[in-house]
Design a protein around this motif. Structure first.
Motif, PDB file in Angstrom:
ATOM      1  N   ALA A 155       7.394  39.936  33.278  1.00 25.23           N
ATOM      2  CA  ALA A 155       7.662  38.688  33.469  1.00 25.23           C
ATOM      3  C   ALA A 155       7.237  37.745  34.651  1.00 25.23           C
ATOM      4  O   ALA A 155       6.848  36.673  34.551  1.00 25.23           O
ATOM      5  N   ARG A 156       7.189  38.419  35.900  1.00 21.75           N
ATOM      6  CA  ARG A 156       6.338  37.672  36.901  1.00 21.75           C
ATOM      7  C   ARG A 156       5.074  37.269  36.622  1.00 21.75           C
ATOM      8  O   ARG A 156       4.855  36.059  36.910  1.00 21.75           O
ATOM      9  N   MET A 157       4.226  38.046  35.835  1.00 20.83           N
ATOM     10  CA  MET A 157       3.073  37.542  35.656  1.00 20.83           C
ATOM     11  C   MET A 157       3.109  36.419  34.464  1.00 20.83           C
ATOM     12  O   MET A 157       2.094  35.600  34.535  1.00 20.83           O
ATOM     13  N   MET A 158       3.966  36.360  33.747  1.00 17.68           N
ATOM     14  CA  MET A 158       4.084  35.108  32.857  1.00 17.68           C
ATOM     15  C   MET A 158       4.655  33.802  33.434  1.00 17.68           C
ATOM     16  O   MET A 158       4.836  32.840  32.787  1.00 17.68           O
ATOM     17  N   LEU A 159       5.057  33.974  34.797  1.00 15.62           N
ATOM     18  CA  LEU A 159       5.411  32.806  35.565  1.00 15.62           C
ATOM     19  C   LEU A 159       4.500  32.547  36.520  1.00 15.62           C
ATOM     20  O   LEU A 159       4.906  31.621  37.684  1.00 15.62           O
TER      21      LEU A 159
ATOM     22  N   ALA B  40      13.081  45.374  39.978  1.00 18.89           N
ATOM     23  CA  ALA B  40      11.559  45.098  39.875  1.00 18.89           C
ATOM     24  C   ALA B  40      10.929  46.030  40.920  1.00 18.89           C
ATOM     25  O   ALA B  40      10.828  45.640  42.050  1.00 18.89           O
ATOM     26  N   PRO B  41       9.711  46.920  40.348  1.00 20.68           N
ATOM     27  CA  PRO B  41       8.889  47.523  41.413  1.00 20.68           C
ATOM     28  C   PRO B  41       7.656  46.571  41.631  1.00 20.68           C
ATOM     29  O   PRO B  41       6.397  47.096  41.101  1.00 20.68           O
ATOM     30  N   PHE B  42       7.633  45.385  41.993  1.00 15.99           N
ATOM     31  CA  PHE B  42       6.639  44.554  42.223  1.00 15.99           C
ATOM     32  C   PHE B  42       5.455  44.903  42.958  1.00 15.99           C
ATOM     33  O   PHE B  42       4.366  44.669  42.756  1.00 15.99           O
ATOM     34  N   ARG B  43       5.857  45.845  44.131  1.00 16.70           N
ATOM     35  CA  ARG B  43       4.748  46.459  44.722  1.00 16.70           C
ATOM     36  C   ARG B  43       5.000  47.967  44.501  1.00 16.70           C
ATOM     37  O   ARG B  43       4.305  48.807  45.625  1.00 16.70           O
ATOM     38  N   GLY B  44       5.227  48.331  43.442  1.00 15.30           N
ATOM     39  CA  GLY B  44       5.063  49.703  42.897  1.00 15.30           C
ATOM     40  C   GLY B  44       6.027  50.636  43.901  1.00 15.30           C
ATOM     41  O   GLY B  44       7.020  50.187  44.579  1.00 15.30           O
ATOM     42  N   THR B  45       5.957  51.957  43.330  1.00 14.13           N
ATOM     43  CA  THR B  45       6.768  52.919  43.642  1.00 14.13           C
ATOM     44  C   THR B  45       6.178  54.203  43.914  1.00 14.13           C
ATOM     45  O   THR B  45       5.219  54.623  43.099  1.00 14.13           O
TER      46      THR B  45
ATOM     47  N   LYS C 192       0.470  42.689  43.465  1.00 18.22           N
ATOM     48  CA  LYS C 192       1.373  42.801  44.239  1.00 18.22           C
ATOM     49  C   LYS C 192       1.803  41.465  44.813  1.00 18.22           C
ATOM     50  O   LYS C 192       3.093  41.225  45.250  1.00 18.22           O
ATOM     51  N   ASP C 193       0.939  40.683  45.145  1.00 22.15           N
ATOM     52  CA  ASP C 193       1.211  39.301  46.019  1.00 22.15           C
ATOM     53  C   ASP C 193       1.161  38.081  45.285  1.00 22.15           C
ATOM     54  O   ASP C 193       0.927  36.934  45.639  1.00 22.15           O
ATOM     55  N   LEU C 194       1.513  38.235  43.664  1.00 17.54           N
ATOM     56  CA  LEU C 194       1.266  37.214  42.924  1.00 17.54           C
ATOM     57  C   LEU C 194       2.194  36.067  43.278  1.00 17.54           C
ATOM     58  O   LEU C 194       3.532  36.540  43.453  1.00 17.54           O
TER      59      LEU C 194
END
Length: 825
Positions: free
Chosen positions: A558-562, A621-626, A692-694
């Motif tokens: 979703a973040r990528m689509m925004l 949300a794992p925006f910076r992974g896990t 990760k920094d989008l």
């Protein structure tokens, strides 16, 4: 067969002289002299008292206390009354001395319905449903012609009586319920009298019981008529059906059934259009549908568009945290469309073994997003039957009834005899049926681990017919999941009147084994196509102020689509760990271009914000992974997660010629398309390094809901920011030695309770003023706070719980507050 009208008999004999009261009293006294009567008084629970007062033939399968008392007062035995029904009605009529007759309408409606139920269970009526004998030489051999004719006559007589009693139950209950709006034909009941007009009358038990009979009898008529039209039931005899031609537009004068009309007729969408006439045993029935093309847009056929019609009277919905209902008149129905899409585990396994998806078997090009947009296959309808007539006696004598089917989303009330009444609805029924016939959870997991011959592309499901005047909620599930993950959240939205009236839900179902870049590309194409298909000009309210709600991997997508970043510019910044030289990087990038084509590569790596969306909510949300993705048991699971064979072949044929060192999927660039989605959530993956920094588009308002599985840390946050804390009252509080509750909020004077040593915090809304040492310890067990946190969020709420917080009541409450806030703004 001749049927009596007891109310008419009452009116006819209203002026006859009665026996003097003194004579009656004398006779009664003399009869009672030798008798001995004992009355005892026993206590019982209030629940039993209420049950006895409010129960009737619908709820308890026995007559109500008022009707039973009326029979006893007339010296009538209930069983004898059912055996000699017409005679019973006549004798009961003679015993009712109330000149206003309103209460008798309720009594007769219940008796007619009781008789109809008895007939429906009788062997004569059941013979109409029996199949012909399978073998003439056994016990079920065919009857002789004489016996068959006799049985047919008995069956026909039974069905005629059954239908007549049902229609009479509707007419009597209708006149009782709308008595104040009907002209009255008998003495002492003129409009304006103290007995007839009581607008502020509080509903009593009889009102509720009679409404139950009206609804139950209407339910039987509508569902059994539908079965009779469909040819699967004969309790309604052999109805004669005429489909009425409707011109869909001024330009197109061809006959179009309203159930499949291309455009609404002149007038409002809440208007009713007559689409069918049915004649059954001397009764004329008209069938009306909503004046809408969008609500019935995927009902293509005139006579068989509805494959099934189910009443919520016949459904028991389990697995939902609550049932969203609107009380009122009418029957809540679910009409299932014959061309609705279903997905099951069996279908998935069969397609895996056959090497061909269901869409391919049906010659559907599923590469086109428009082929994967599924309007709801279950339409909610509310059925109501109105007898014709302007007076009580006209209604009771009428043999003409109109069956109205309403869209409960559009029609909240119905006008009967110039008065508005609320219209019943069950908003959970269609959603519950969809979930029950689609094995979404199992299919979501198998999509992850089953080797598929071709990539399974995302699908979009509309949970209600498209409404141009409602905002859209887009829901994106997480890894190895499905739309079933949103069941409680969706149901709570349906249960909130304001949210239900202003939002419609679109749920995305996508295979989580695909590389995340590819999933983002395919999902965004699908959403774009849906907006284009439903509103090509983008003028509808539904094409503005949309909201994306997403969980885990879905939130990353979703973040990528925004965002509006071009990821191609960042490819050279990937840490190649000295595996590839710059020249080899270019070769890999060129091979990716060759795999998809220059334009398609740009579409996959150049991000562009969905123009219809202005609000987003990210859950866990794992925006910076896990690092959870790199633990031994997760790495073992990742080995059984397969990429679609077709996708692997397309990419590897172009990359294999230049990959000279190590496993291609371990190379930073190759890994973007040769690692599955689960592997790419690792905080060491190339995908996380790239995204990760989008930055999110400035016009998007976004909120973060983050889980924390350490209750002590959550409490620490609450102590630092008590104004945003909510105490957990989901479980009973322990009692001390004296049996007194240890209340966490007994001294509180507001919703933000004072924290005590015993307090358990359910959620806390936090600001930026928390220490780094504390945030580094926050985690839901899978995703750490440092990965889920986004600077610039309009709100950030920490929920006490694990990674799957989408079902947590505090999460759902927070989401509802966000949606209400968006509407207010």
């Amino acid at each position: 067969m001749t049927f009596v009208n007891p109310i008419k008999n009452m009116v006819t004999h209203a002026n006859k002289k009665s026996i003097p009261i003194t004579s009656v009293a004398l006779i009664a006294a003399m009869a009672l002299l030798p008798a001995c009567s004992t009355v005892s008084v026993n206590k019982q629970t209030s629940a039993k008292t209420i049950t006895a007062q409010r129960g009737n033939i619908v709820t308890d399968n026995k007559l109500s206390s008022d009707t039973a008392s009326a029979l006893l007062s007339a010296g009538l035995n209930e069983q004898a009354c059912m055996q000699q029904f017409d005679l019973c009605l006549t004798q009961l009529t003679d015993s009712i001395l109330d000149e206003h007759h309103r209460s008798s309408l309720a009594i007769f409606s219940e008796l007619h319905y009781a008789k109809a139920r008895q007939l429906a269970k009788s062997q004569d009526c059941l013979n109409a449903l029996s199949r012909p004998p399978l073998d003439p030489y056994y016990a079920n051999a065919p009857l002789s012609d004489t016996e068959a004719n006799a049985q047919q006559e008995s069956t026909s007589r039974c069905l005629t009586g059954y239908q007549e009693r049902l229609f009479n139950a509707i007419k009597y209950s209708y006149t009782y319920l709308f008595y104040d709006s009907l002209a009255h034909d008998f003495e002492g009941s003129a409009q304006g009298s103290s007995h007839s007009s009581t607008p502020n009358r509080i509903p009593n038990d009889t009102d509720i019981q009679t409404q139950d009979i009206y609804n139950a009898a209407s339910n039987d008529v509508i569902t059994q008529l539908y079965k009779a039209v469909d040819g699967s039931d004969k309790l309604m005899g052999d109805p004669q059906i005429e489909h009425l031609p409707i011109a869909s537009t001024e330009r197109d004068n061809s006959a179009q059934a309203a159930i499949a009309n291309r455009a609404p007729l002149e007038g409002k969408t809440t208007d009713q259009v007559k689409v069918m006439k049915i004649q059954v045993d001397g009764y004329d029935l008209g069938v009306y549908l909503p004046n809408e093309n969008s609500y019935l847009q995927n009902a293509h056929k005139q006579t068989s568009a509805l494959a099934d019609l189910v009443s919520t009277y016949d459904l028991r919905l389990s697995g939902l945290n609550s049932i969203s209902k609107r009380p009122g008149l009418g029957i809540s129905l679910v009409a299932s469309l014959d061309d609705r899409y279903t997905t099951t585990i069996r279908q998935l396994l069969v397609s895996s073994l056959s090497g061909q998806s269901d869409d391919k078997k049906d010659n559907i090009d599923d590469s086109k997003p428009s082929s994967r947009i599924y309007p709801t296959g279950h339409l909610l309808l509310t059925g109501l039957i109105e007898p014709s007539g302007d007076s009580v006696l006209e209604v009771l004598d009428s043999r003409k009834l109109d069956i109205h089917l309403y869209n409960p989303y559009q029609s909240e009330s119905v006008n009967i005899l110039n008065n508005d009444y609320p219209l019943a609805a069950n908003f959970s029924a269609g959603y519950g049926l969809w979930l029950s016939e689609n094995q979404l959870d199992g299919v979501g997991y198998l999509n992850l681990i089953t080797r598929q011959p071709e990539e399974r592309l995302p699908k979009l499901f509309m949970l209600e017919p498209y409404d141009p005047n409602k905002r859209v909620l887009i829901m994106l599930h997480g890894l190895a999941s499905s739309p079933a993950t949103w069941v409680n959240l969706t149901n709570d939205i349906l249960n909130d009147d304001k949210l239900r009236d202003n939002y419609q839900v679109w749920q995305i179902f996508y295979p989580t084994n695909l590389p995340i870049l590819e999933n983002r590309y395919q999902i965004q194409r699908l959403i774009d196509s849906t907006y284009q298909q439903t509103d090509p000009t983008g003028q509808n309210l539904a094409s503005k102020n949309s909201v994306i709600i997403s969980h885990s991997m879905g939130a990353v997508i979703a973040r990528m689509m925004l965002s509006d970043e071009n990821l191609v510019d960042d490819l050279d910044n990937l840490d190649d760990q000295n595996i590839l030289s710059n020249s080899e990087k270019r070769k890999v990038r060129d091979a990716l271009k060759a795999s998809f084509g220059e334009a398609q590569l740009q579409e996959r790596f150049k991000l562009q914000t969905l123009p219809q969306v202005d609000t987003a909510v990210f859950l866990s949300a794992p925006f910076r992974g896990t690092d959870y993705a790199d633990r031994w048991f997760t790495r073992a699971l990742r080995r059984v997660v397969y990429l679609p064979v077709g996708l692997v072949k397309t990419v590897t044929e172009n990359l294999a010629t230049i990959a000279t060192k190590g496993d291609l999927a371990d190379n930073p660039l190759g890994a973007l398309y040769l690692q599955n989605g689960a592997s790419q959530l690792s905080n060491k993956s190339s995908f996380i390094q790239l995204t990760k920094d989008l930055a999110i588009n400035d016009r998007i308002t976004y909120h973060s809901i983050i889980a924390n599985n350490d209750a002590d840390i959550t409490k620490g946050l609450a102590e630092m920011q008590p104004g945003g804390a909510r105490i957990d009252l989901s479980q009973a509080i322990e009692e001390d030695a004296r049996g007194e509750a240890i209340s966490a909020s007994e001294n509180a004077d507001s919703d933000s309770a004072k924290l005590t040593d015993e307090s358990l915090v359910a959620a806390v809304t936090i600001d930026e003023n928390i220490s780094q040492a504390l945030t580094e310890r926050l985690s839901d067990g899978i995703v750490p706070y440092t990965s889920a946190h986004l600077d610039g969020a309009a709100s950030e709420t920490v929920i006490n719980g694990g990674h799957s917080i989408q079902e947590n009541p505090q999460t759902i409450l927070t989401l509802r507050r966000i949606l209400h806030q968006q509407l207010n703004q």
